[in-house]
Design an enzyme around this catalytic site. Structure first.
Site, mmCIF file in Angstrom:
data_model
loop_
_atom_site.group_PDB
_atom_site.id
_atom_site.type_symbol
_atom_site.label_atom_id
_atom_site.label_comp_id
_atom_site.label_asym_id
_atom_site.label_seq_id
_atom_site.Cartn_x
_atom_site.Cartn_y
_atom_site.Cartn_z
ATOM 1 N N VAL A 87 0.836 -1.209 0.000
ATOM 2 C CA VAL A 87 0.000 0.000 0.000
ATOM 3 C C VAL A 87 0.870 1.257 0.000
ATOM 4 O O VAL A 87 0.364 2.368 0.068
ATOM 5 C CB VAL A 87 -0.994 -0.016 1.194
ATOM 6 C CG1 VAL A 87 -2.008 -1.142 1.010
ATOM 7 C CG2 VAL A 87 -0.283 -0.160 2.540
ATOM 8 N N ASP A 88 2.196 1.076 -0.071
ATOM 9 C CA ASP A 88 3.082 2.241 -0.170
ATOM 10 C C ASP A 88 3.188 2.674 -1.639
ATOM 11 O O ASP A 88 2.677 2.008 -2.540
ATOM 12 C CB ASP A 88 4.468 1.931 0.442
ATOM 13 C CG ASP A 88 5.238 0.851 -0.313
ATOM 14 O OD1 ASP A 88 5.338 0.934 -1.568
ATOM 15 O OD2 ASP A 88 5.763 -0.082 0.328
ATOM 16 N N HIS A 103 -4.141 -4.473 -3.200
ATOM 17 C CA HIS A 103 -4.640 -4.313 -1.828
ATOM 18 C C HIS A 103 -4.897 -2.840 -1.483
ATOM 19 O O HIS A 103 -4.926 -2.472 -0.315
ATOM 20 C CB HIS A 103 -3.664 -4.936 -0.826
ATOM 21 C CG HIS A 103 -3.632 -6.437 -0.892
ATOM 22 N ND1 HIS A 103 -2.696 -7.210 -0.232
ATOM 23 C CD2 HIS A 103 -4.435 -7.323 -1.545
ATOM 24 C CE1 HIS A 103 -2.917 -8.493 -0.486
ATOM 25 N NE2 HIS A 103 -3.964 -8.587 -1.290
ATOM 26 N N CYS A 130 -17.178 12.681 3.918
ATOM 27 C CA CYS A 130 -16.961 12.305 2.520
ATOM 28 C C CYS A 130 -17.210 13.542 1.658
ATOM 29 O O CYS A 130 -18.247 14.195 1.804
ATOM 30 C CB CYS A 130 -17.927 11.179 2.146
ATOM 31 S SG CYS A 130 -18.028 10.896 0.371
ATOM 32 N N CYS A 133 -20.809 12.538 -0.372
ATOM 33 C CA CYS A 133 -22.110 12.385 0.301
ATOM 34 C C CYS A 133 -22.154 13.087 1.667
ATOM 35 O O CYS A 133 -23.224 13.202 2.269
ATOM 36 C CB CYS A 133 -22.485 10.908 0.453
ATOM 37 S SG CYS A 133 -21.571 10.022 1.736
ATOM 38 N N THR A 170 7.362 -11.701 -0.973
ATOM 39 C CA THR A 170 6.030 -11.991 -0.419
ATOM 40 C C THR A 170 6.003 -13.401 0.173
ATOM 41 O O THR A 170 6.577 -14.328 -0.397
ATOM 42 C CB THR A 170 4.913 -11.767 -1.472
ATOM 43 O OG1 THR A 170 3.650 -12.110 -0.887
ATOM 44 C CG2 THR A 170 5.128 -12.547 -2.749
ATOM 45 N N SER A 171 5.320 -13.534 1.325
ATOM 46 C CA SER A 171 5.367 -14.789 2.087
ATOM 47 C C SER A 171 4.451 -15.862 1.516
ATOM 48 O O SER A 171 4.492 -17.011 1.946
ATOM 49 C CB SER A 171 5.001 -14.520 3.545
ATOM 50 O OG SER A 171 3.676 -14.022 3.617
ATOM 51 N N LEU A 196 13.728 -13.373 0.618
ATOM 52 C CA LEU A 196 14.749 -13.575 1.647
ATOM 53 C C LEU A 196 14.814 -15.035 2.085
ATOM 54 O O LEU A 196 15.857 -15.551 2.445
ATOM 55 C CB LEU A 196 14.426 -12.675 2.851
ATOM 56 C CG LEU A 196 15.517 -12.363 3.839
ATOM 57 C CD1 LEU A 196 16.738 -11.785 3.135
ATOM 58 C CD2 LEU A 196 14.995 -11.379 4.881
ATOM 59 N N ASP A 197 13.649 -15.689 2.073
ATOM 60 C CA ASP A 197 13.616 -17.126 2.361
ATOM 61 C C ASP A 197 12.510 -17.749 1.524
ATOM 62 O O ASP A 197 11.803 -17.043 0.809
ATOM 63 C CB ASP A 197 13.409 -17.396 3.858
ATOM 64 C CG ASP A 197 12.305 -16.531 4.427
ATOM 65 O OD1 ASP A 197 11.368 -16.200 3.669
ATOM 66 O OD2 ASP A 197 12.370 -16.176 5.611
HETATM 67 N N1 APR Z 1 14.216 -8.867 0.681
HETATM 68 C C1 APR Z 1 13.406 -9.813 0.150
HETATM 69 N N2 APR Z 1 12.430 -10.419 0.844
HETATM 70 C C2 APR Z 1 12.258 -10.031 2.128
HETATM 71 C C3 APR Z 1 13.057 -9.052 2.746
HETATM 72 C C4 APR Z 1 14.087 -8.455 1.951
HETATM 73 N N3 APR Z 1 14.891 -7.518 2.453
HETATM 74 N N4 APR Z 1 12.641 -8.901 4.031
HETATM 75 C C5 APR Z 1 11.628 -9.750 4.194
HETATM 76 N N5 APR Z 1 11.376 -10.451 3.059
HETATM 77 C C6 APR Z 1 10.367 -11.471 2.799
HETATM 78 C C7 APR Z 1 10.036 -12.325 4.001
HETATM 79 O O1 APR Z 1 10.924 -13.441 4.068
HETATM 80 C C8 APR Z 1 8.603 -12.733 3.712
HETATM 81 O O2 APR Z 1 8.553 -13.920 2.938
HETATM 82 O O3 APR Z 1 9.177 -10.791 2.479
HETATM 83 C C9 APR Z 1 8.058 -11.568 2.877
HETATM 84 C C10 APR Z 1 7.111 -10.646 3.618
HETATM 85 O O4 APR Z 1 5.988 -11.373 3.982
HETATM 86 P P1 APR Z 1 4.717 -10.703 4.694
HETATM 87 O O5 APR Z 1 5.142 -9.905 5.874
HETATM 88 O O6 APR Z 1 3.732 -11.776 4.920
HETATM 89 O O7 APR Z 1 4.199 -9.660 3.598
HETATM 90 P P2 APR Z 1 3.290 -9.927 2.308
HETATM 91 O O8 APR Z 1 3.563 -11.251 1.705
HETATM 92 O O9 APR Z 1 3.407 -8.724 1.452
HETATM 93 O O10 APR Z 1 1.844 -9.952 2.959
HETATM 94 C C11 APR Z 1 0.725 -10.122 2.124
HETATM 95 O O11 APR Z 1 -0.755 -9.737 3.947
HETATM 96 O O12 APR Z 1 -1.341 -8.640 5.873
HETATM 97 C C12 APR Z 1 -1.531 -8.717 4.517
HETATM 98 O O13 APR Z 1 -2.459 -7.084 3.153
HETATM 99 C C13 APR Z 1 -1.255 -7.440 3.778
HETATM 100 O O14 APR Z 1 -0.428 -7.170 1.521
HETATM 101 C C14 APR Z 1 -0.214 -7.839 2.758
HETATM 102 C C15 APR Z 1 -0.441 -9.338 2.636
#
Ligand code: APR
Length: 226
Positions: A87-88, A103, A130, A133, A170-171, A196-197
């Site tokens: 959302v940034d 999102h 708003c 409205c 993304t996780s 990262l993992d």
């Molecule tokens: N470089 C690459 N990956 C990274 C880094 C980095 N420096 N730091 C963290 N990560 C990885 C983590 O290992 C993790 O797998 O980024 C991922 C972040 O995961 P989340 O915190 O779950 O974020 P995200 O996947 O964007 O979440 C999805 O969940 O809460 C909701 O709406 C929110 O859009 C968000 C959605």
């Protein structure tokens, strides 16, 4: 090449924006039900606005990093559809145009009563009327749990039509975003994960680049843009 890129919180981590699910992540300190659901907003709009006002202030202080900049470079050489869960606005400030914010965005406000949308001020409050409205039901234009992400038809089409699908930072725990890699692969699209993992959906990727986004994303982009 047609490339669909999905980004998550990890791409902005090295810009100083906290991720959600790390041990020091946002969901360790805040309950999802309280700050990221329509029910939580109805229960305590002051708390919810305070949470997103802090996020907006964090983002205003942050700068795009080498990974955001590299994706803008990628789009100058290839036909890139950039889909973000973030959302940034760091992709935009890093030079990417036409970013699909599935999102929503901290930059936007919407009316919970009539759905009108406008540009969010730095600090929102539950008594903000708003502009359309007049009802005091302004909320951040963010897709909360239980709500349907934005632009899904365009996203599915871009993923299906791509030759390469990349997920960055993304996780893989939140759907439908987490299902895009499997969707791509079933349609014969090559998939790559840069993180990262290993994510929860790691098995859906043909290739993995493990490391911080500011290192692995520019390296990957350089390979694709000789
Ligand atoms: N470089 C690459 N990956 C990274 C880094 C980095 N420096 N730091 C963290 N990560 C990885 C983590 O290992 C993790 O797998 O980024 C991922 C972040 O995961 P989340 O915190 O779950 O974020 P995200 O996947 O964007 O979440 C999805 O969940 O809460 C909701 O709406 C929110 O859009 C968000 C959605």
């Amino acid at each position: 090449m047609r490339i669909a890129v999905l980004t998550g919180a990890g791409i902005s981590a090295e810009s100083g924006i906290r991720t959600f699910r790390a041990t020091d992540g946002l969901w360790e300190e805040h309950r999802i039900e309280d700050v990221a659901t329509p029910e939580g907003f109805r229960r305590d709009p002051i708390l919810v606005h305070r949470f997103y006002n802090m996020r907006r202030a964090d983002v205003a202080r942050a700068l795009p990093n080498e990974a955001h900049l590299a994706l803008a470079r990628l789009a100058r050489h290839h036909d890139v559809t950039l889909i973000t869960q973030n959302v940034d606005d760091l992709h935009e400030r890093g030079g990417s145009g036409d970013v699909i914010h599935m999102h929503g965005s901290l930059a936007g406000a919407t009316c919970a009563a009539c759905g009108h949308r406008w540009q969010a001020p730095l600090a929102m409050s539950p008594v903000d009327p708003c502009p359309d409205c007049g009802k005091p039901e302004a909320r951040p234009d963010i897709v909360w749990f239980g709500e349907i992400p934005y632009h899904m038809e365009r996203i599915w089409a871009a993923v299906e039509g791509a030759e390469l699908f990349a997920a960055i930072g993304t996780s893989g725990q939140v759907y439908p975003a987490a299902g895009l890699a499997q969707h791509a692969r079933r349609r014969g699209v090559r998939t790559i994960e840069l993180n990262l993992d290993r994510s929860a959906v790691s098995r859906d990727f043909d290739e993995h680049r493990i490391g911080p986004a500011t290192r692995v994303v520019p390296e990957w982009v350089t390979q694709l843009c000789p």
